[in-house]
Each structure stands twice: as C-alpha cells, then as structure tokens.
Design a protein around this motif. Structure first.
Motif, PDB file in Angstrom:
ATOM      1  N   SER A 185       7.759  -0.657   9.631  1.00  0.00           N
ATOM      2  CA  SER A 185       6.873  -1.174   8.816  1.00  0.00           C
ATOM      3  C   SER A 185       6.969  -0.369   7.382  1.00  0.00           C
ATOM      4  N   GLN A 186       6.502  -1.087   6.350  1.00  0.00           N
ATOM      5  CA  GLN A 186       6.757  -0.649   4.739  1.00  0.00           C
ATOM      6  C   GLN A 186       5.438  -1.414   3.916  1.00  0.00           C
ATOM      7  N   GLU A 187       4.946  -0.416   3.248  1.00  0.00           N
ATOM      8  CA  GLU A 187       3.807  -1.280   2.519  1.00  0.00           C
ATOM      9  C   GLU A 187       4.347  -1.914   1.305  1.00  0.00           C
ATOM     10  N   ARG A 188       3.854  -3.325   1.406  1.00  0.00           N
ATOM     11  CA  ARG A 188       4.240  -3.845   0.304  1.00  0.00           C
ATOM     12  C   ARG A 188       2.955  -4.801  -0.423  1.00  0.00           C
ATOM     13  N   ILE A 189       3.179  -5.380  -1.607  1.00  0.00           N
ATOM     14  CA  ILE A 189       2.050  -5.887  -2.390  1.00  0.00           C
ATOM     15  C   ILE A 189       2.168  -7.249  -2.312  1.00  0.00           C
ATOM     16  N   GLY A 190       1.033  -7.967  -1.723  1.00  0.00           N
ATOM     17  CA  GLY A 190       1.083  -9.428  -1.499  1.00  0.00           C
ATOM     18  C   GLY A 190       0.106 -10.348  -2.437  1.00  0.00           C
ATOM     19  N   LEU A 191      -0.278 -11.254  -1.781  1.00  0.00           N
ATOM     20  CA  LEU A 191      -1.227 -12.201  -2.576  1.00  0.00           C
ATOM     21  C   LEU A 191      -2.514 -11.575  -2.989  1.00  0.00           C
ATOM     22  N   HIS A 192      -2.768 -11.840  -4.383  1.00  0.00           N
ATOM     23  CA  HIS A 192      -3.931 -11.257  -5.161  1.00  0.00           C
ATOM     24  C   HIS A 192      -3.728  -9.710  -5.121  1.00  0.00           C
ATOM     25  N   ASN A 193      -2.497  -9.328  -5.064  1.00  0.00           N
ATOM     26  CA  ASN A 193      -2.488  -7.843  -5.332  1.00  0.00           C
ATOM     27  C   ASN A 193      -2.728  -6.889  -4.029  1.00  0.00           C
ATOM     28  N   MET A 194      -2.874  -7.681  -3.056  1.00  0.00           N
ATOM     29  CA  MET A 194      -3.503  -6.890  -1.684  1.00  0.00           C
ATOM     30  C   MET A 194      -2.314  -6.166  -1.003  1.00  0.00           C
ATOM     31  N   PRO A 195      -2.279  -5.068  -0.640  1.00  0.00           N
ATOM     32  CA  PRO A 195      -1.154  -4.245   0.161  1.00  0.00           C
ATOM     33  C   PRO A 195      -1.266  -4.846   1.488  1.00  0.00           C
ATOM     34  N   PHE A 196       0.108  -4.858   2.024  1.00  0.00           N
ATOM     35  CA  PHE A 196       0.088  -5.133   3.474  1.00  0.00           C
ATOM     36  C   PHE A 196       1.411  -4.478   3.938  1.00  0.00           C
ATOM     37  N   LYS A 197       1.345  -4.398   5.488  1.00  0.00           N
ATOM     38  CA  LYS A 197       2.384  -3.952   6.126  1.00  0.00           C
ATOM     39  C   LYS A 197       3.433  -5.100   6.527  1.00  0.00           C
ATOM     40  N   MET A 198       4.597  -4.964   5.682  1.00  0.00           N
ATOM     41  CA  MET A 198       5.790  -5.829   6.034  1.00  0.00           C
ATOM     42  C   MET A 198       6.741  -5.033   7.229  1.00  0.00           C
ATOM     43  N   TYR A 199       7.067  -5.928   8.117  1.00  0.00           N
ATOM     44  CA  TYR A 199       7.725  -5.312   9.244  1.00  0.00           C
ATOM     45  C   TYR A 199       9.309  -5.707   9.125  1.00  0.00           C
ATOM     46  N   LYS A 200      10.093  -5.116   9.606  1.00  0.00           N
ATOM     47  CA  LYS A 200      11.383  -5.035   9.643  1.00  0.00           C
ATOM     48  C   LYS A 200      12.291  -4.542  10.738  1.00  0.00           C
ATOM     49  N   PHE A 201      13.446  -4.694  11.251  1.00  0.00           N
ATOM     50  CA  PHE A 201      14.141  -3.815  12.338  1.00  0.00           C
ATOM     51  C   PHE A 201      14.586  -2.709  11.303  1.00  0.00           C
ATOM     52  N   ARG A 202      14.375  -1.485  12.103  1.00  0.00           N
ATOM     53  CA  ARG A 202      14.865  -0.316  11.279  1.00  0.00           C
ATOM     54  C   ARG A 202      16.294  -0.253  11.157  1.00  0.00           C
ATOM     55  N   SER A 203      16.659  -0.231  10.013  1.00  0.00           N
ATOM     56  CA  SER A 203      18.066  -0.068   9.771  1.00  0.00           C
ATOM     57  C   SER A 203      18.810   1.259   9.276  1.00  0.00           C
ATOM     58  N   MET A 204      17.754   2.205   9.049  1.00  0.00           N
ATOM     59  CA  MET A 204      18.077   3.528   8.392  1.00  0.00           C
ATOM     60  C   MET A 204      17.566   4.678   9.539  1.00  0.00           C
ATOM     61  N   GLU A 205      18.045   5.807   9.478  1.00  0.00           N
ATOM     62  CA  GLU A 205      17.810   6.780   9.889  1.00  0.00           C
ATOM     63  C   GLU A 205      16.177   7.258   9.645  1.00  0.00           C
ATOM     64  N   VAL A 206      15.393   7.798  10.528  1.00  0.00           N
ATOM     65  CA  VAL A 206      14.066   8.008  10.402  1.00  0.00           C
ATOM     66  C   VAL A 206      13.825   9.012   9.334  1.00  0.00           C
ATOM     67  N   GLN A 207      12.958   8.771   8.298  1.00  0.00           N
ATOM     68  CA  GLN A 207      12.933   9.698   7.163  1.00  0.00           C
ATOM     69  C   GLN A 207      11.259   9.970   6.738  1.00  0.00           C
ATOM     70  N   ALA A 208      10.938  10.774   5.873  1.00  0.00           N
ATOM     71  CA  ALA A 208       9.627  10.994   5.596  1.00  0.00           C
ATOM     72  C   ALA A 208       9.269   9.867   4.694  1.00  0.00           C
ATOM     73  N   PRO A 209       7.961   9.316   4.562  1.00  0.00           N
ATOM     74  CA  PRO A 209       7.685   8.332   3.904  1.00  0.00           C
ATOM     75  C   PRO A 209       7.773   8.497   2.317  1.00  0.00           C
ATOM     76  N   SER A 210       7.459   9.907   2.050  1.00  0.00           N
ATOM     77  CA  SER A 210       7.438  10.455   0.758  1.00  0.00           C
ATOM     78  C   SER A 210       8.847  10.292   0.098  1.00  0.00           C
ATOM     79  N   SER A 211       9.953  10.357   0.902  1.00  0.00           N
ATOM     80  CA  SER A 211      11.282  10.493   0.468  1.00  0.00           C
ATOM     81  C   SER A 211      11.925   9.004   0.092  1.00  0.00           C
ATOM     82  N   GLU A 212      11.251   7.977   0.680  1.00  0.00           N
ATOM     83  CA  GLU A 212      11.885   6.565   0.779  1.00  0.00           C
ATOM     84  C   GLU A 212      10.972   5.674  -0.096  1.00  0.00           C
ATOM     85  N   LYS A 213       9.722   6.035  -0.719  1.00  0.00           N
ATOM     86  CA  LYS A 213       8.800   5.127  -1.275  1.00  0.00           C
ATOM     87  C   LYS A 213       9.376   4.610  -2.628  1.00  0.00           C
TER      88      LYS A 213
END
Length: 471
Positions: free
Chosen positions: A321-349
């Motif tokens: 899950s990754q935070e994205r910006i949606g309708l009316h600028n509201m953030p939400f969690k968007m889901y995907k199948f993991r395609s990368m090695e696990v990494q710290a959120p700070s390094s990929e955002k």
C-alpha cells in the motif's frame, strides 16, 4: 459564395433524406413479409396500405432532422454528434409512430399493422442515414482537399488564437477554409504565419468587407486589444458577413465552456466538470461498483497465482500500500501487488522507478510490465477511493512538486482517480511527459461522458495493459 452553395446543398440533402427514409420503409416491409427471414402468420397489410404512413412519416422525420441540427454544415458537426443526433431523431420518430398506433389500435384497419416491421425500419433507417452522411462527408472532404468548395475567411488580430486557428486549418484541408489574411494594428504589414500574411490594419476592414469576397470573419484579437471588440463586431454585423469569436485565453477557459444566464448576463464557468452533477456521479459510481465486482471475479485466478509467486520468490507482504492523493486532494491508501524488495518508506516516497532498477523483483518486473500489479485497485474502486476510469493518482511528494511546476495540475483532483485513463490509453504512462499527461487528464475531466469511459476501458484492453515505460 459558400452561403449560396450551402443553401442549395441543404435542399439536396433534404431530398436525399426523404429518399433514404422512403427506401428504408419499403425495404423494411419487404424484409418483414417477403424475405423469408420472419414468420408470417395470419393476415397482413399490403404495401399499398402502408403508403399513407410513408407520406406522413417522411415530412415528420425531416422535421425531426431539422430540430436535431442534422442540416448544419459538416465543417462544424463532429461525427460523434451527428451519430447521436441521428439515433435520437429516429428513436423519437419511432416512439411517436408507435404512440399513434397505440391510440388507434381499436381501428380494424390497424389490426395487422406490423410492429416488427417498424423495428426493422428503425434499424435500417439509422444505418442508411449514417451511410448517406458518411458518403456526403467523404465527397465534401475530397472536394475541399482539392481546392473546391472553399470558405474564404479573414482573421482580425494577430495572436495565439490566430496561430492556433491557422495551424488547425493547415492540418485539416478537408475543412475547406482559405484564409484571406490577417488585420492587425500592432504587427508590421507583410509579416506572415505559415503562408498567411498580415494584409493591413483594422482600418482596412470596411474596405475589405465592401469587396464582398468573404464568407466568414474570425475575430482573433490578442488579450490586450479586447477594447476594440465591440467596434469590430459592430462593423462585421453591419456587413452581414457571418462572424465568429476565437478567444485568446484558451489556456484558461476550457474548450467546451459551461455557460450560465443570469437575467441576460452571460457567465462563463472557468472549469466545467460534468461529474460534479449528482446524477452523472451516481451513474459513474454504479458502473464502478459493478465493474469492480466483475473485475475481482474475473481476475481472481490470476491474482491468486501472482500472490503465490510473490510469496515464494521474495520475503515480505504480498500486497503493498502506498499513500496517494485522490478526490478533493484527500490522501488514501492505494493497493498494488508488491513488485519490489521491501524498503523503508522514507527511501521510496520521492523516487521514480528507473530502467533495470535493482529494487524490482523478477516476478515484479513481469507484473509491472503487464499492469497485473494494479489489479488490487479493484478493491480501491469498490470502497470508493478510485474509479475504473480517471486521472492516475500520484504520491504526495510529487503532487506538491508538480502543482508548482505545471499549471492546472491540481484540477485532476476534482474527480476520482482511475485504474486507467485517457492519458494512459494515449501512451502517457510511466516516464513520459507530465505536461501531456495533464492535458489529457483535463480533456477527460471537461468532456466526460459514460461513452468516453467505455471507450477508454475498451482501449485499455488493447493498448493499456502492456506498458513499455514500466520498469
């Protein structure tokens, strides 16, 4: 002059429509009773009994075609609009005819009047009217491309609007426009743009109009010259020449502006969003729910297989899950199948994925390339964070960056983000022009229809899944 040719052509067009409607009706009668395609039980009316219907039907249909603007010049009517108007006019005519038959159903004369024949007539007439108009378009385009049936037009004002108009004329010779020249008070005489010269100042307008050489005038004044607009319009109206206004603020006002009338005062909305209508939004949401359920059911075997492969080949969670910006600028969690090695959120955002990115797993590379990693977003659609079709959502870091760099970037958040979109089916995915992507997103937002959504979903099947820019 074109106006005389248009009058003659419209008369011919009416005659052709009358002939096509008559042929459709007679052919429907033949198919119903004599082709052997349909079973004929009991009594039926002879052809002579249907002739009075044709005599009434043809004028009614011609009136409907006039009401639905099917005799406007082909230069200004799109194929989509023409198709829609033909269907609406014929369906309305069909309903009117059936209503009359229902009211006179007790009359013995109409006892054997075939409703099946009328359905055949409806289908045939729509098809033959479309065929007729397609042939007319082809003939007119062919003539105009060879220099015949040209519409002579004068531009008043050298501006971005004038250049944009000339660009489109050059790209579409079948429109049949020939630009006489440009009048401008601030650009030197003899300056030209793509072969169209500045032939004088606006003071020469009356003299040129008196020569009676023009079919149209297009006012293309630059923004700082709008003070002259009223005077120029008055001169053009006095001449009787058809006049149109092409504004020099097309980057601000949408291509199809939404107008309001406040007691005679015209008001242009800077941004009209069809999905702001509760009815449109409800229809789209209903389609999203049905589509998400069908998608989850249809792709469940694929999703199960991918989940197993991810679990077997790489440690970590299956769903990412990754935070994205949606309708009316509201953030939400968007889901995907993991395609990368696990990494710290700070390094990929705040990082884009690059070609041969070492973070991407072997399974991840395939599911990213084929967009299979996006399938969990059917859940986002089901719960209302996303839509089947809309602008793709972006991460907060990039939203903050792009809203400062790209004009109108934030307009995309006036609708729900989508699993696929107009930009994506036109090739703007991954590492492509953000500006072009936003242009396509804005077009979608301003021109939304349910038909456009279905078109995008259809194109996604053939053009949207495999992504050469996915790493």
């Amino acid at each position: 002059m074109i106006k005389d040719n248009q009058t003659k052509f419209n008369k011919l067009h009416v005659v052709l429509d009358a002939a096509v409607t008559t042929i459709s009706f007679l052919l429907a009668w033949y198919l119903r009773f004599y082709s052997g395609l349909f079973r004929v039980d009991g009594g039926y009316l002879t052809l002579s009994a249907y002739v009075p219907t044709v005599l009434v039907l043809v004028p009614v249909y011609l009136l409907l075609y006039t009401i639905f603007r099917l005799y406007t010049p082909k230069r200004i009517q799109s194929r989509r609009s023409e198709f829609s108007n033909i269907c609406q006019a014929n369906i309305l005519g069909f309903l009117m005819l059936n209503s009359v038959l229902f009211m006179v159903a007790e009359n013995p004369y109409f006892r054997y009047y075939s409703r099946i024949m009328l359905v055949i007539f409806l289908i045939l007439n729509i098809f033959l009217q479309l065929l007729e108009r397609g042939l007319i378009r082809w003939f007119l385009h062919s003539m105009r491309s060879r220099g015949y049936n040209q519409k002579h037009i004068l531009l008043i004002g050298y501006s971005r609007a004038a250049e944009g108009f000339i660009d489109r004329i050059r790209q579409n010779p079948q429109w049949g426009y020939r630009v006489y020249g440009i009048l401008d008070d601030h650009v030197e005489k003899q300056r030209e743009y793509k072969g169209v010269k500045v032939v004088g100042t606006t003071n020469a307008l009356k003299q040129i109009l008196s020569m009676n050489l023009l079919d149209e005038i297009a006012i293309t004044l630059s923004l700082h010259e709008y003070g002259k607009l009223e005077q120029i319009v008055a001169a053009c109206e006095k001449s009787g020449v058809h006049t149109k206004f092409i504004p020099d603020y097309n980057n601000v006002i949408p291509t199809r502006p939404y107008m309001e009338d406040l007691e005679g005062l015209p008001v242009i909305n800077i941004r009209h969003v069809p999905l702001s209508s509760p009815f449109n939004a409800s229809i789209k949401r209903a389609v999203d729910i049905v589509g998400a359920l069908v998608g989850l059911l249809l792709f469940s075997p694929v999703m199960l297989l991918v989940a197993i492969l991810i679990k077997l080949t790489s440690p970590g969670p299956i769903i990412y899950s990754q935070e994205r910006i949606g309708l009316h600028n509201m953030p939400f969690k968007m889901y995907k199948f993991r395609s990368m090695e696990v990494q710290a959120p700070s390094s990929e955002k705040n990082k884009w994925t690059t070609p041969h990115d070492p973070r991407v797993t072997s399974v991840g590379r395939f599911i990213r390339k084929t967009s299979i990693d996006e399938l969990p977003q059917f859940y986002n659609i089901l719960i209302g964070n996303m839509s089947l079709v809309g602008p793709r959502p972006e991460r907060p870091f990039f939203v903050e960056r792009f809203k400062e760099e790209i004009p109108r970037y934030m307009v995309k958040h006036q609708v729900r983000p989508g699993l696929t979109g107009w930009a994506q089916v036109n090739g703007y995915r991954g590492d492509t022009s953000i500006t072009k992507r936003i242009e396509h997103d804005l077009y979608y937002i301003e021109n939304w229809t349910l038909a456009l959504d279905f078109k995008i979903m259809f194109l996604t099947v053939f053009k949207g899944f495999i992504n050469k820019n996915a790493y």
